[in-house]
Design a protein around this motif. Structure first.
Motif, PDB file in Angstrom:
ATOM      1  N   VAL A   1       1.073  -1.013   0.011  1.00  0.00           N
ATOM      2  CA  VAL A   1       0.200  -0.189  -0.179  1.00  0.00           C
ATOM      3  C   VAL A   1       0.692   1.619  -0.220  1.00  0.00           C
ATOM      4  CG1 VAL A   1      -2.093   1.029   1.170  1.00  0.00           C
ATOM      5  CG2 VAL A   1      -1.622  -1.232   1.488  1.00  0.00           C
ATOM      6  N   ALA A   2       0.742   2.788  -1.114  1.00  0.00           N
ATOM      7  CA  ALA A   2       1.484   3.402  -0.571  1.00  0.00           C
ATOM      8  C   ALA A   2       1.163   4.188   0.133  1.00  0.00           C
ATOM      9  CB  ALA A   2       1.636   3.681  -2.278  1.00  0.00           C
ATOM     10  N   ARG A   3       1.727   5.335   0.245  1.00  0.00           N
ATOM     11  CA  ARG A   3       0.590   5.644   1.716  1.00  0.00           C
ATOM     12  C   ARG A   3       0.997   7.233   0.942  1.00  0.00           C
ATOM     13  NH1 ARG A   3      -2.494   3.205   3.748  1.00  0.00           N
ATOM     14  NH2 ARG A   3      -1.141   1.035   5.683  1.00  0.00           N
ATOM     15  N   PRO A   4       0.553   8.778   1.201  1.00  0.00           N
ATOM     16  CA  PRO A   4       1.021  10.204   0.686  1.00  0.00           C
ATOM     17  C   PRO A   4       2.567   9.924   1.717  1.00  0.00           C
ATOM     18  CG  PRO A   4      -1.261   9.803   1.315  1.00  0.00           C
ATOM     19  CD  PRO A   4      -0.909   8.245   1.550  1.00  0.00           C
ATOM     20  N   GLY A   5       3.142  11.164   1.410  1.00  0.00           N
ATOM     21  CA  GLY A   5       4.288  10.949   1.457  1.00  0.00           C
ATOM     22  C   GLY A   5       5.167  10.626   0.996  1.00  0.00           C
ATOM     23  N   LYS A   6       4.726   9.824   0.060  1.00  0.00           N
ATOM     24  CA  LYS A   6       6.379   8.428  -0.370  1.00  0.00           C
ATOM     25  C   LYS A   6       7.104   7.717   0.516  1.00  0.00           C
ATOM     26  CE  LYS A   6       8.414  12.026  -2.336  1.00  0.00           C
ATOM     27  NZ  LYS A   6       9.922  12.760  -3.359  1.00  0.00           N
ATOM     28  N   ILE A   7       5.350   6.628   1.288  1.00  0.00           N
ATOM     29  CA  ILE A   7       5.514   5.712   1.980  1.00  0.00           C
ATOM     30  C   ILE A   7       4.954   4.852   1.240  1.00  0.00           C
ATOM     31  CG2 ILE A   7       4.956   4.709   4.342  1.00  0.00           C
ATOM     32  CD1 ILE A   7       4.921   7.842   5.807  1.00  0.00           C
ATOM     33  N   VAL A   8       5.766   3.755   1.276  1.00  0.00           N
ATOM     34  CA  VAL A   8       4.773   1.711   0.969  1.00  0.00           C
ATOM     35  C   VAL A   8       5.435   1.039   1.967  1.00  0.00           C
ATOM     36  CG1 VAL A   8       5.752   0.585  -1.148  1.00  0.00           C
ATOM     37  CG2 VAL A   8       6.438   2.343  -1.365  1.00  0.00           C
ATOM     38  N   ASP A   9       3.976   0.244   1.998  1.00  0.00           N
ATOM     39  CA  ASP A   9       4.103  -0.453   3.071  1.00  0.00           C
ATOM     40  C   ASP A   9       3.822  -1.751   2.213  1.00  0.00           C
ATOM     41  OD1 ASP A   9       4.076   1.203   5.252  1.00  0.00           O
ATOM     42  OD2 ASP A   9       1.679   1.367   5.809  1.00  0.00           O
ATOM     43  N   PHE A  10       4.741  -2.599   2.925  1.00  0.00           N
ATOM     44  CA  PHE A  10       4.680  -4.313   2.252  1.00  0.00           C
ATOM     45  C   PHE A  10       4.609  -5.624   3.500  1.00  0.00           C
ATOM     46  CE2 PHE A  10       8.340  -1.838   0.307  1.00  0.00           C
ATOM     47  CZ  PHE A  10       8.240  -2.497  -1.198  1.00  0.00           C
ATOM     48  N   HIS A  11       3.366  -5.891   3.056  1.00  0.00           N
ATOM     49  CA  HIS A  11       2.256  -6.802   3.675  1.00  0.00           C
ATOM     50  C   HIS A  11       2.896  -8.433   3.432  1.00  0.00           C
ATOM     51  CE1 HIS A  11       0.471  -3.400   5.301  1.00  0.00           C
ATOM     52  NE2 HIS A  11      -0.090  -3.094   4.609  1.00  0.00           N
ATOM     53  N   LEU A  12       3.663  -8.763   4.589  1.00  0.00           N
ATOM     54  CA  LEU A  12       4.366 -10.336   4.177  1.00  0.00           C
ATOM     55  C   LEU A  12       3.797 -11.474   4.885  1.00  0.00           C
ATOM     56  CD1 LEU A  12       6.969  -8.113   3.688  1.00  0.00           C
ATOM     57  CD2 LEU A  12       7.317  -9.934   2.516  1.00  0.00           C
ATOM     58  N   LYS A  13       3.630 -12.397   4.819  1.00  0.00           N
ATOM     59  CA  LYS A  13       3.511 -13.492   5.673  1.00  0.00           C
ATOM     60  C   LYS A  13       4.266 -14.426   6.212  1.00  0.00           C
ATOM     61  CE  LYS A  13      -0.954 -11.901   6.070  1.00  0.00           C
ATOM     62  NZ  LYS A  13      -2.483 -11.855   7.043  1.00  0.00           N
ATOM     63  N   VAL A  14       4.702 -15.135   7.114  1.00  0.00           N
ATOM     64  CA  VAL A  14       5.556 -15.968   7.230  1.00  0.00           C
ATOM     65  C   VAL A  14       4.520 -17.379   7.699  1.00  0.00           C
ATOM     66  CG1 VAL A  14       7.357 -16.306   8.905  1.00  0.00           C
ATOM     67  CG2 VAL A  14       7.387 -14.136   7.382  1.00  0.00           C
ATOM     68  N   SER A  15       4.971 -18.306   7.360  1.00  0.00           N
ATOM     69  CA  SER A  15       4.035 -19.462   7.930  1.00  0.00           C
ATOM     70  C   SER A  15       4.679 -20.407   8.693  1.00  0.00           C
ATOM     71  CB  SER A  15       3.433 -20.680   6.735  1.00  0.00           C
ATOM     72  OG  SER A  15       4.912 -21.090   5.908  1.00  0.00           O
ATOM     73  N   GLY A  16       4.666 -21.669   9.514  1.00  0.00           N
ATOM     74  CA  GLY A  16       5.239 -21.724  10.115  1.00  0.00           C
ATOM     75  C   GLY A  16       5.569 -22.037  11.583  1.00  0.00           C
TER      76      GLY A  16
END
Length: 163
Positions: free
Chosen positions: A85-100
């Motif tokens: 998700v890109a947020r105002p102010g040139k911020i990029v939030d990456f979402h990662l899932k770890v299993s196990g």
């Protein structure tokens, strides 16, 4: 970066079922660049010109929308990229899932706390990341196990300079 998270999963393994995910279709150069920062692989900065001409916030938003449409991407045996998700102010939030792994265990939280600086250094080793920093881009990597957060790696624009 991904090898360390794989180590977390194998060291703190619990039974888990991994959902089938689709492989990513061809992406624009900017979406490929953003995904490369998650994979830990440089892309040669293809797509960076979209950030230097025009509205960078809009370009980041479009690239993240493209990555969200592409669906989840398996990065390794235990880590899945669910999008950004890109947020105002040139911020990029990456979402990662770890299993196990079990995020509620004390040893998991302790390990993630000690691994955080190592993971951050690994992100900075990708030559694309300092260039994005020079353009004022802030990268935030949200790792979770199920619905429980594991660690947030926050890479402000100045963090990777000179590393």
């Amino acid at each position: 970066m991904l090898l360390t998270l794989s180590l977390v999963a194998t060291t703190l393994a619990v039974p888990a079922t991994q959902a089938a995910t689709m492989s990513a279709p061809p992406l624009s150069e900017l979406a490929t660049l953003l995904l490369g920062t998650v994979r830990g692989k440089p892309t040669g900065m293809h797509g960076v010109t979209r950030l230097t001409t025009g509205d960078a916030d809009r370009q980041l938003r479009l690239a993240c929308q493209e990555l969200m449409r592409a669906g989840p991407v398996d990065l390794d045996d235990t880590t899945r990229f669910d999008g950004c998700v890109a947020r105002p102010g040139k911020i990029v939030d990456f979402h990662l899932k770890v299993s196990g792994i079990d995020a509620s265990r004390d040893d998991t939280r302790d390990f993630m706390a000690t691994a955080k600086p190592i993971l951050e250094r690994g992100i900075c080793r990708n030559p694309d990341v300092p260039v994005l920093g020079k353009l004022g881009i802030r990268l935030r990597y949200h790792y979770a196990a199920g619905q429980k957060p594991l660690v947030l790696l926050d890479i402000p624009p100045e963090q990777c300079r000179g590393k």
